[in-house]
Design an enzyme around this catalytic site. Structure first.
Site, PDB file in Angstrom:
ATOM      1  N   LYS A  32       0.806  -1.199   0.000  1.00  0.00           N
ATOM      2  CA  LYS A  32       0.000   0.000   0.000  1.00  0.00           C
ATOM      3  C   LYS A  32       0.857   1.275   0.000  1.00  0.00           C
ATOM      4  O   LYS A  32       0.652   2.173  -0.827  1.00  0.00           O
ATOM      5  CB  LYS A  32      -0.899  -0.011   1.233  1.00  0.00           C
ATOM      6  CG  LYS A  32      -1.841   1.143   1.295  1.00  0.00           C
ATOM      7  CD  LYS A  32      -2.504   1.174   2.650  1.00  0.00           C
ATOM      8  CE  LYS A  32      -1.448   1.399   3.716  1.00  0.00           C
ATOM      9  NZ  LYS A  32      -2.027   1.867   4.975  1.00  0.00           N
ATOM     10  N   THR A  33       1.811   1.306   0.905  1.00  0.00           N
ATOM     11  CA  THR A  33       2.650   2.496   0.998  1.00  0.00           C
ATOM     12  C   THR A  33       3.436   2.702  -0.290  1.00  0.00           C
ATOM     13  O   THR A  33       3.594   3.821  -0.768  1.00  0.00           O
ATOM     14  CB  THR A  33       3.627   2.366   2.186  1.00  0.00           C
ATOM     15  OG1 THR A  33       2.866   1.988   3.337  1.00  0.00           O
ATOM     16  CG2 THR A  33       4.325   3.670   2.462  1.00  0.00           C
ATOM     17  N   ASP A 224      -4.781   8.279   3.095  1.00  0.00           N
ATOM     18  CA  ASP A 224      -4.338   6.970   3.540  1.00  0.00           C
ATOM     19  C   ASP A 224      -5.247   6.510   4.689  1.00  0.00           C
ATOM     20  O   ASP A 224      -5.835   7.332   5.371  1.00  0.00           O
ATOM     21  CB  ASP A 224      -2.886   7.081   4.022  1.00  0.00           C
ATOM     22  CG  ASP A 224      -2.249   5.728   4.219  1.00  0.00           C
ATOM     23  OD1 ASP A 224      -2.844   4.729   3.783  1.00  0.00           O
ATOM     24  OD2 ASP A 224      -1.152   5.677   4.806  1.00  0.00           O
ATOM     25  N   GLU A 225      -5.342   5.226   4.900  1.00  0.00           N
ATOM     26  CA  GLU A 225      -6.141   4.682   6.007  1.00  0.00           C
ATOM     27  C   GLU A 225      -7.544   5.285   6.034  1.00  0.00           C
ATOM     28  O   GLU A 225      -8.044   5.720   7.059  1.00  0.00           O
ATOM     29  CB  GLU A 225      -5.454   4.960   7.363  1.00  0.00           C
ATOM     30  CG  GLU A 225      -3.992   4.586   7.438  1.00  0.00           C
ATOM     31  CD  GLU A 225      -3.769   3.092   7.611  1.00  0.00           C
ATOM     32  OE1 GLU A 225      -4.718   2.323   7.422  1.00  0.00           O
ATOM     33  OE2 GLU A 225      -2.622   2.716   7.898  1.00  0.00           O
ATOM     34  N   GLN A 255      -8.781  -3.428   8.650  1.00  0.00           N
ATOM     35  CA  GLN A 255      -7.839  -2.812   9.581  1.00  0.00           C
ATOM     36  C   GLN A 255      -8.383  -1.538  10.212  1.00  0.00           C
ATOM     37  O   GLN A 255      -7.639  -0.669  10.640  1.00  0.00           O
ATOM     38  CB  GLN A 255      -6.511  -2.518   8.877  1.00  0.00           C
ATOM     39  CG  GLN A 255      -5.810  -3.776   8.400  1.00  0.00           C
ATOM     40  CD  GLN A 255      -4.454  -3.471   7.811  1.00  0.00           C
ATOM     41  OE1 GLN A 255      -3.579  -2.946   8.488  1.00  0.00           O
ATOM     42  NE2 GLN A 255      -4.273  -3.783   6.534  1.00  0.00           N
ATOM     43  N   ARG A 616       1.566  -7.760  10.965  1.00  0.00           N
ATOM     44  CA  ARG A 616       2.790  -6.951  10.998  1.00  0.00           C
ATOM     45  C   ARG A 616       4.009  -7.816  10.712  1.00  0.00           C
ATOM     46  O   ARG A 616       5.081  -7.306  10.399  1.00  0.00           O
ATOM     47  CB  ARG A 616       3.008  -6.278  12.373  1.00  0.00           C
ATOM     48  CG  ARG A 616       2.009  -5.230  12.811  1.00  0.00           C
ATOM     49  CD  ARG A 616       1.697  -4.232  11.754  1.00  0.00           C
ATOM     50  NE  ARG A 616       0.539  -4.650  10.989  1.00  0.00           N
ATOM     51  CZ  ARG A 616       0.249  -4.208   9.763  1.00  0.00           C
ATOM     52  NH1 ARG A 616       1.054  -3.355   9.175  1.00  0.00           N
ATOM     53  NH2 ARG A 616      -0.813  -4.622   9.117  1.00  0.00           N
TER      54      ARG A 616
END
Length: 776
Positions: A32-33, A224-225, A255, A616
């Site tokens: 994603k980043t 984002d998010e 998330q 993670r």
DNA sequence: TACACCGGCCTTTTT
DNA sequence: GGCCGGTGTA
């Protein structure tokens, strides 16, 4: 455009679809980043002025990291003219420029949670309403809800439903409290966190010219998010994007973990409704984790009813199973984790920075810090009681706040008599009451103390003290005009008597307080150095204050983060990755938190949190839980988290003994852990199920009623008689908690001594006859 | 006015 | 265990 190589198909689409609304559903670890940063780079290479790009993130950490990555792709100067930051920081910046439309000074103070609570407590007290019913925290979360849903004070009073709801909750004065609180903040020239969003909305709705200005400026918006945006943030984004509709939102409904902050998962679920033409891209391949981890995480999240369908998969190696460690206590758990890290560091040449320890609550850090320190393992704690929230730091900062914004009465009341200078509560009350009656601020009264003195009813001694205090503040302000932040702060620390006062306390805590002040000063020096290097940097005090108000974790980011174990809450870990993750404290009532077990929605959010934690990890995950934990000042029994039983057992592996495997196998197959009344007692659960020693050793019968021995049989699969205590047994002591029997001494059954090592209390020598030990 | 002491309370997560 | 607020004492 080399950077486009190596993107998979959906990633490529997400990066290169530049115009129009776009929603990227990005599964955990799906790059994603990478997509976000490349997309920005791609915009810039395609001739879009970085000045016209706004990128909003949720944490400062994410913003910082992304900015660095973009700088690598498009160069520093391009990266600098981007507007990138958290919602709060970006809009605080805009409000500094435009706040005057709403009657705010450009130097408004930003109140953190604590400041806001203090103001609210005063309001409640002044209104003379029952502080037991109107608990500040509770009231604050209500106010926060209002604000995040754009319910201003006026809107509140025009909304009978809300008022009735509050009345039903026995809080009929809610509206009054809300009004007074808002007035107090305004008078103080201050905004709380929610205001930064609420006021931005107000600004954009009430002043079309301002809206037009920023619409034109931010032609390309990235969020984002997105699943974590609240209604207020949603509206801001929508308003800004409505002209060009070049809006790209990125998120993962699985998330979403910030509903307690008003995050509204429907913002992402309904994106298509807002922008019917929106292109949707799903990133489903996980490049981060092993198959085992991804599959286990999928199993967990599938227990949630509310979610988008997606198929996250990994083509990495299968990887090792998730290992579970059952510990006796929080201390034992921490020792296991540190020993494990130590070992993997030595045997597998792992860097310490490869490890993360993730937990649900900040209060869990202590045990791990102790254990890591014992083994000389370098670590860094992120978040937590932030440095800037420590009392001594806030005290010094309060002085500085007054220098920037004299109307900040919250700061003033904090320091006017600290360190004690004889300006007591009575005097302060007189000042406040008088100022209010004259419609002045306290600082205005102090400015003309001589003039108002006759009306204040204060004696000369007090007046002198007040005069001296205010003269000191004024002198600091003068100094601020010529000297740098560091020098002024140093002078404040000295002349206010703060340092001297703190140095009088020679206890370790006292010493550490002095050190914290020193560190604050150092960080100012660092700030100055940094700002001077940056082109158009701003080393002013107000800029410094803004930076720290909006960043809980900037603290000493200066020191090298290299090769240290990372400790943080799961919330903070979102967006990060680590080769090896220890997810600790997997116990009912801790994770899921006892505050979140009541409703299905709350529980699903906890489960998403668990999902975040699990994903993670790149290579390996260790779970751990403790059967007893030292909390709230005493030892509390705990049982394993239900999340453990939600993962199929073939993804898991117990590290320690037999009995536990039994539990895992069983619970992997059924869900008895959820049952109020399990069909068979679980070996670890209740005290009543634990064995006693009464038959053999003549120990006086325990006071508590015991269940029949039959229960004990189940507890002990090996089938040995329940009364024996042997070396190596785990036992419980009423006072000392859980421990392990190291050594037994004596043949006379009346006089057997046992050396027991307790998880929390250390080594004790006990006479079995007297020590009411219970075998577990 | 300052400070010590006590008792009750709670405690999730962050900007 | 720690924080906050209230109370009692020098």
């Amino acid at each position: 455009m080399d950077y486009l190589k190596g993107l998979n198909e959906p990633q490529f689409e997400a990066v290169t679809t530049l115009e129009g609304p776009l929603m990227v559903l990005a599964g955990a670890g799906s790059g994603k980043t990478r997509v976000l940063t490349m997309r920005i780079a791609h915009l810039i290479t395609n001739g879009i002025d970085p000045f016209n790009i706004l990128a909003l993130t949720f944490t400062n950490k994410a913003a910082k990291e992304m900015k660095e990555r973009i700088a690598k792709l498009v160069g520093d100067s391009n990266a600098r003219s981007l507007w990138m930051g958290t919602f709060h920081s970006v809009f605080a910046r805009i409000l500094r420029i435009e706040g005057h439309y709403l009657g705010y000074p450009s130097n408004f103070t930003i109140y953190d949670t604590q400041d806001a609570l203090n103001v609210l407590k005063k309001v409640i007290k002044d209104l003379g309403i029952d502080a037991e019913i109107y608990k500040a925290k509770k009231v604050m979360s209500r106010i926060s809800q209002y604000k995040n849903n754009l319910i201003t004070v006026n809107a509140y009073f025009n909304n009978p439903e809300l008022m009735e709801a509050d009345e039903r909750a026995n809080m009929k004065h809610m509206g009054e409290v809300y009004r007074k609180y808002v007035e107090a903040c305004f008078k103080n020239g201050a905004m709380d966190f929610d205001d930064l969003l609420l006021k931005t909305n107000e600004l954009l709705t009430r002043f079309p010219e301002v809206l037009a200005k920023y619409q034109d400026r931010f032609r390309y918006i990235l969020v984002d998010e997105y699943q974590d945006t609240n209604h207020s943030q949603y509206l801001i984004v929508k308003a800004l994007a409505s002209k060009f509709e070049n809006i790209c939102v990125v998120g993962d409904d699985a998330q979403s973990i910030y509903s307690f902050r008003g995050a509204n998962i429907y913002n992402i679920l309904n994106f298509k409704k807002d922008y019917p033409d929106a292109v949707t891209v799903s990133l489903e391949q996980n490049y981060r984790s092993t198959q085992n981890i991804v599959d286990a995480a999928n199993v967990v999240i599938s227990k949630n009813l509310q979610q988008f369908k997606k198929n996250v998969f990994s083509e990495n190696e299968v990887g090792e199973k998730i290992k579970i460690y059952r510990s006796l206590s929080d201390a034992d758990e921490a020792n296991f984790v540190s020993a494990n890290i130590y070992e993997l560091h030595n045997t597998q040449q792992r860097h310490f920075s490869d490890f993360a320890i993730l937990y649900r609550t900040n209060s869990q850090t202590r045990a791990f810090e102790d254990a890591l320190r014992k083994k000389n393992i370098p670590y860094k704690v992120y978040g937590g009681l932030s440095f800037y929230q420590r009392k001594e730091v806030k005290d010094l900062l309060a002085y500085l706040r007054i220098l920037v914004n004299e109307n900040d009465s919250e700061a003033l009341s904090r320091i006017i008599n600290y360190p004690a200078r004889g300006i007591g509560e009575t005097t302060q009350n007189k000042l406040v009451v008088f100022a209010d009656s004259q419609n002045l601020s306290v600082s205005q009264v102090l400015d003309n103390l001589g003039f108002y003195a006759p009306q204040l009813g204060l004696n000369n001694g007090i007046l002198t003290k007040l005069g001296d205090f205010w003269a000191m503040i004024k002198a600091f302000q003068v100094m601020l005009k010529t000297d740098n932040v560091y020098d002024v702060a140093m002078e404040v620390a000295k002349r206010s008597g703060l340092i001297k006062f703190l140095k009088e306390d020679a206890t370790p805590e006292g010493i550490s307080r002095v050190e914290n002040i020193q560190e604050l000063l150092n960080s100012m020096q660092g700030f100055i150095d940094e700002q001077i290097q940056i082109e158009d940097g701003d080393p002013s005090l107000s800029n410094f204050m803004e930076n720290i108000a909006l960043s809980a974790d900037t603290q000493t980011d200066k020191d090298d983060d290299t090769n240290k174990v990372s400790l943080m809450t799961i919330h903070l870990s979102k967006g990060l990755e680590f080769p090896i993750v220890h997810l600790v404290g997997l116990e009912e009532n801790l994770f899921p938190s006892f505050m979140s077990s009541a409703t299905r929605e709350d529980l699903e959010e906890e489960r998403r949190l668990f999902y975040v934690a699990l994903t993670r990890a790149e290579k390996q995950v260790f779970f751990s839980y403790a059967v007893s934990r030292f909390q709230w000042g005493k030892i509390t029994d705990a049982e394993p988290s239900r999340f453990l039983s939600e993962i199929d057992s073939h993804y898991l592996e117990m590290i320690n003994p037999v009995a536990e495997l039994k539990f895992i196998n069983r619970s992997g197959l059924d869900s008895s852990i959820f049952d109020e009344t399990p069909s068979e007692p679980r070996f670890y659960k209740k005290k009543e199920e634990k064995k006693t020693l009464e038959r053999n050793t003549n120990v006086p019968p325990p006071k508590k009623t015991l269940k029949p021995v039959a229960t004990a049989r189940i507890i002990n699969p090996a089938g040995q008689s329940s009364q024996d205590i042997e070396v190596g047994d785990m036992v419980r002591h009423d006072r000392f908690g859980v421990g392990k029997v190291e050594f037994l001494d004596g043949t006379d059954p009346q006089n057997i001594k046992a050396k027991v090592i307790f998880a929390n209390e250390g080594e004790k020598n006990l006479i079995l006859k007297f020590a009411k030990l219970t075998k577990i």
